[in-house]
Design a protein around this motif. Structure first.
Motif, PDB file in Angstrom:
ATOM      1  N   TYR A 191       4.717  -0.238   6.474  1.00  0.00           N
ATOM      2  CA  TYR A 191       4.857   1.182   6.120  1.00  0.00           C
ATOM      3  C   TYR A 191       6.307   1.631   6.314  1.00  0.00           C
ATOM      4  N   ASN A 192       6.885   1.309   7.470  1.00  0.00           N
ATOM      5  CA  ASN A 192       8.266   1.713   7.764  1.00  0.00           C
ATOM      6  C   ASN A 192       9.251   1.108   6.775  1.00  0.00           C
ATOM      7  N   GLN A 193       9.033  -0.143   6.414  1.00  0.00           N
ATOM      8  CA  GLN A 193       9.929  -0.805   5.464  1.00  0.00           C
ATOM      9  C   GLN A 193       9.919  -0.117   4.107  1.00  0.00           C
ATOM     10  N   ALA A 194       8.724   0.232   3.624  1.00  0.00           N
ATOM     11  CA  ALA A 194       8.621   0.889   2.321  1.00  0.00           C
ATOM     12  C   ALA A 194       9.279   2.265   2.351  1.00  0.00           C
ATOM     13  N   MET A 195       9.030   3.024   3.395  1.00  0.00           N
ATOM     14  CA  MET A 195       9.625   4.363   3.504  1.00  0.00           C
ATOM     15  C   MET A 195      11.150   4.273   3.564  1.00  0.00           C
ATOM     16  N   ALA A 196      11.673   3.291   4.318  1.00  0.00           N
ATOM     17  CA  ALA A 196      13.120   3.129   4.429  1.00  0.00           C
ATOM     18  C   ALA A 196      13.738   2.665   3.115  1.00  0.00           C
ATOM     19  N   GLN A 197      13.048   1.774   2.423  1.00  0.00           N
ATOM     20  CA  GLN A 197      13.567   1.242   1.166  1.00  0.00           C
ATOM     21  C   GLN A 197      13.791   2.351   0.139  1.00  0.00           C
ATOM     22  N   TYR A 198      12.910   3.363   0.146  1.00  0.00           N
ATOM     23  CA  TYR A 198      13.005   4.459  -0.824  1.00  0.00           C
ATOM     24  C   TYR A 198      13.683   5.703  -0.225  1.00  0.00           C
ATOM     25  N   ASN A 199      14.273   5.520   0.967  1.00  0.00           N
ATOM     26  CA  ASN A 199      15.001   6.613   1.632  1.00  0.00           C
ATOM     27  C   ASN A 199      14.153   7.872   1.790  1.00  0.00           C
ATOM     28  N   LEU A 200      12.906   7.690   2.163  1.00  0.00           N
ATOM     29  CA  LEU A 200      12.007   8.828   2.342  1.00  0.00           C
ATOM     30  C   LEU A 200      11.995   9.263   3.804  1.00  0.00           C
ATOM     31  N   PRO A 201      11.785  10.551   4.015  1.00  0.00           N
ATOM     32  CA  PRO A 201      11.767  11.054   5.402  1.00  0.00           C
ATOM     33  C   PRO A 201      10.598  10.461   6.182  1.00  0.00           C
ATOM     34  N   MET A 202      10.843  10.148   7.462  1.00  0.00           N
ATOM     35  CA  MET A 202       9.785   9.603   8.316  1.00  0.00           C
ATOM     36  C   MET A 202       9.664  10.474   9.555  1.00  0.00           C
ATOM     37  N   ASP A 203       8.853  11.490   9.442  1.00  0.00           N
ATOM     38  CA  ASP A 203       8.592  12.383  10.572  1.00  0.00           C
ATOM     39  C   ASP A 203       7.683  11.637  11.557  1.00  0.00           C
ATOM     40  N   HIS A 204       8.089  11.550  12.820  1.00  0.00           N
ATOM     41  CA  HIS A 204       7.281  10.799  13.791  1.00  0.00           C
ATOM     42  C   HIS A 204       5.891  11.398  13.964  1.00  0.00           C
ATOM     43  N   ALA A 230       0.833  -1.213   0.000  1.00  0.00           N
ATOM     44  CA  ALA A 230       0.000   0.000   0.000  1.00  0.00           C
ATOM     45  C   ALA A 230       0.864   1.257   0.000  1.00  0.00           C
ATOM     46  N   THR A 231       1.887   1.274   0.856  1.00  0.00           N
ATOM     47  CA  THR A 231       2.755   2.446   0.962  1.00  0.00           C
ATOM     48  C   THR A 231       3.561   2.633  -0.316  1.00  0.00           C
ATOM     49  N   GLU A 232       4.039   1.545  -0.876  1.00  0.00           N
ATOM     50  CA  GLU A 232       4.826   1.622  -2.108  1.00  0.00           C
ATOM     51  C   GLU A 232       3.980   2.151  -3.263  1.00  0.00           C
ATOM     52  N   TYR A 233       2.703   1.829  -3.263  1.00  0.00           N
ATOM     53  CA  TYR A 233       1.822   2.361  -4.310  1.00  0.00           C
ATOM     54  C   TYR A 233       1.790   3.884  -4.256  1.00  0.00           C
ATOM     55  N   LEU A 234       1.681   4.440  -3.055  1.00  0.00           N
ATOM     56  CA  LEU A 234       1.695   5.897  -2.897  1.00  0.00           C
ATOM     57  C   LEU A 234       3.041   6.477  -3.326  1.00  0.00           C
ATOM     58  N   ILE A 235       4.118   5.789  -2.984  1.00  0.00           N
ATOM     59  CA  ILE A 235       5.460   6.244  -3.369  1.00  0.00           C
ATOM     60  C   ILE A 235       5.601   6.281  -4.887  1.00  0.00           C
ATOM     61  N   ASN A 236       5.102   5.249  -5.551  1.00  0.00           N
ATOM     62  CA  ASN A 236       5.198   5.189  -7.015  1.00  0.00           C
ATOM     63  C   ASN A 236       4.340   6.244  -7.699  1.00  0.00           C
ATOM     64  N   LEU A 237       3.374   6.802  -6.966  1.00  0.00           N
ATOM     65  CA  LEU A 237       2.580   7.915  -7.514  1.00  0.00           C
ATOM     66  C   LEU A 237       3.308   9.250  -7.334  1.00  0.00           C
ATOM     67  N   GLY A 238       4.463   9.214  -6.680  1.00  0.00           N
ATOM     68  CA  GLY A 238       5.261  10.419  -6.524  1.00  0.00           C
ATOM     69  C   GLY A 238       5.219  11.052  -5.142  1.00  0.00           C
ATOM     70  N   HIS A 239       4.476  10.465  -4.215  1.00  0.00           N
ATOM     71  CA  HIS A 239       4.382  11.038  -2.863  1.00  0.00           C
ATOM     72  C   HIS A 239       5.660  10.737  -2.076  1.00  0.00           C
ATOM     73  N   LYS A 240       6.125  11.736  -1.363  1.00  0.00           N
ATOM     74  CA  LYS A 240       7.295  11.581  -0.503  1.00  0.00           C
ATOM     75  C   LYS A 240       6.935  11.801   0.968  1.00  0.00           C
ATOM     76  N   ARG A 241       5.959  12.654   1.213  1.00  0.00           N
ATOM     77  CA  ARG A 241       5.488  12.892   2.591  1.00  0.00           C
ATOM     78  C   ARG A 241       4.228  12.052   2.813  1.00  0.00           C
ATOM     79  N   ILE A 242       4.446  10.853   3.348  1.00  0.00           N
ATOM     80  CA  ILE A 242       3.345   9.892   3.510  1.00  0.00           C
ATOM     81  C   ILE A 242       3.129   9.629   4.996  1.00  0.00           C
TER      82      ILE A 242
END
Length: 332
Positions: free
Chosen positions: A197-210, A166-178
């Motif tokens: 969710y955390n795995q997908a964000m880390a895999q694409y090196n996207l920021p993870m604001d708590h 699910a998270t990767e789908y959003l990433i592939n649409l161009g979203h970085k702040r998820i």
């Protein structure tokens, strides 16, 4: 009303012999069996099936325990369970814990007291030792939720993989702040979907604001309230992964309440694919669980356990699917 005593007198045998002819005829001499059966026929005696079941410690009833009966996801799981149970002559008793661990323990005691022949747990929030101890002595199957490291027969999906998808789908649409509205982190489903969710964000090196991760409780209200909190951030996400559809719909309502639109201003994806997800406007993009098949497979396993059959394997992971509808949009 004719009773077993009347049959025993007519056949000139003991009531224990009549009982054995009814329940275990192979243990009685053929001549005696014929004599008792003739007495039964002459007197038109009808054995008390309930008493017979009690003597055998068999109720022909199974108990299904759900964490929250108001959650529509469980309806299809229950339909799958019932479809198999009825075909095999079992009645289904439903226990709703309302997310209360003490009540969950209470239903487990019903099994220990032989008020049911077996149990399907759609929730596993009590102490794992308690569940495993019960499963050592009685037929128990887990469905949807599971206990990490347990050998209790279990039917579920890979929730980590589904959330990652699910998270990767959003990433592939161009979203970085998820952002992510999780389920309760005290239960394995909440933790697994956050892990994905955390795995997908880390895999694409996207920021993870708590601040972008908020813990919900799988209800519409928590999705609504937590989305309002996310909208109030100085730098809010552009897309939201909600760990179930009810919270996703709540999040969309919160977005609408601020005069914003989905998917034009925010993309939202859910999890479960409950019926309202396809009817809701806009129709919700989500991860679909095979709910009916989960219930069906769980009940098939339970029947094997109740019949003391050997299981070829005890962990079944069914496949989930990404259902693309209208709540997500490219963001470039």
């Amino acid at each position: 009303m004719v009773g077993i005593v009347d049959v025993a007198k007519k056949a000139n045998v003991s009531t224990a012999t009549v009982s054995r002819v009814i329940s275990k005829p192979e243990t009685v001499k053929e001549a005696t069996t014929k004599k008792v059966l003739k007495a039964i026929e002459d007197l038109k005696y009808q054995p008390n099936i309930l008493a017979r079941q009690l003597r055998r410690l068999e109720t022909k009833t199974v108990m299904v325990v759900v964490p929250d009966i108001t959650n529509p996801f469980f309806s299809n799981v229950l339909r799958g369970i019932e479809s198999v149970a009825v075909s095999k002559g079992y009645q289904v008793l439903l226990g709703d814990t309302e997310n209360n661990i003490d009540r969950e323990n209470g239903y487990l005691n019903n099994l220990k007291q032989k008020k049911a022949d077996g149990m399907v747990l759609l929730t596993a929030r009590m102490n794992s030792f308690v569940v495993e101890e019960a499963a050592d002595h009685f037929p128990v199957v887990l469905a949807c939720e599971y206990i990490e490291g347990s050998n209790i027969p279990t039917v579920s999906i890979d929730n980590i993989s589904g959330a990652r998808k699910a998270t990767e789908y959003l990433i592939n649409l161009g979203h970085k702040r998820i952002g992510c509205i999780t389920g309760p982190l005290s239960i394995v489903l909440g933790r697994d979907r956050l892990r994905g969710y955390n795995q997908a964000m880390a895999q694409y090196n996207l920021p993870m604001d708590h601040n972008w991760v908020q813990e919900g409780d799988f209800t519409y209200e928590s999705g609504f309230n937590l989305m309002k909190k996310l909208l109030a951030l100085q730098k809010s996400p552009t897309a939201i992964f909600a760990a179930n559809d009810e919270m996703a719909i709540g999040a969309i309502k919160a977005i609408n309440s601020k005069g914003l639109k989905v998917p034009d201003d925010f993309s939202v994806i859910g999890f479960d694919d409950i019926k309202i997800s396809s009817i809701f406007e806009p129709p919700l993009t989500t991860i679909a669980q095979p709910a009916f098949q989960i219930g069906l497979r769980a009940m098939e396993l339970l029947i094997k356990l109740m019949n003391k059959e050997q299981l070829n394997k005890d962990q079944f992971i069914l496949e989930d699917h990404l259902i693309i509808r209208k709540t997500c949009k490219e963001y470039f």
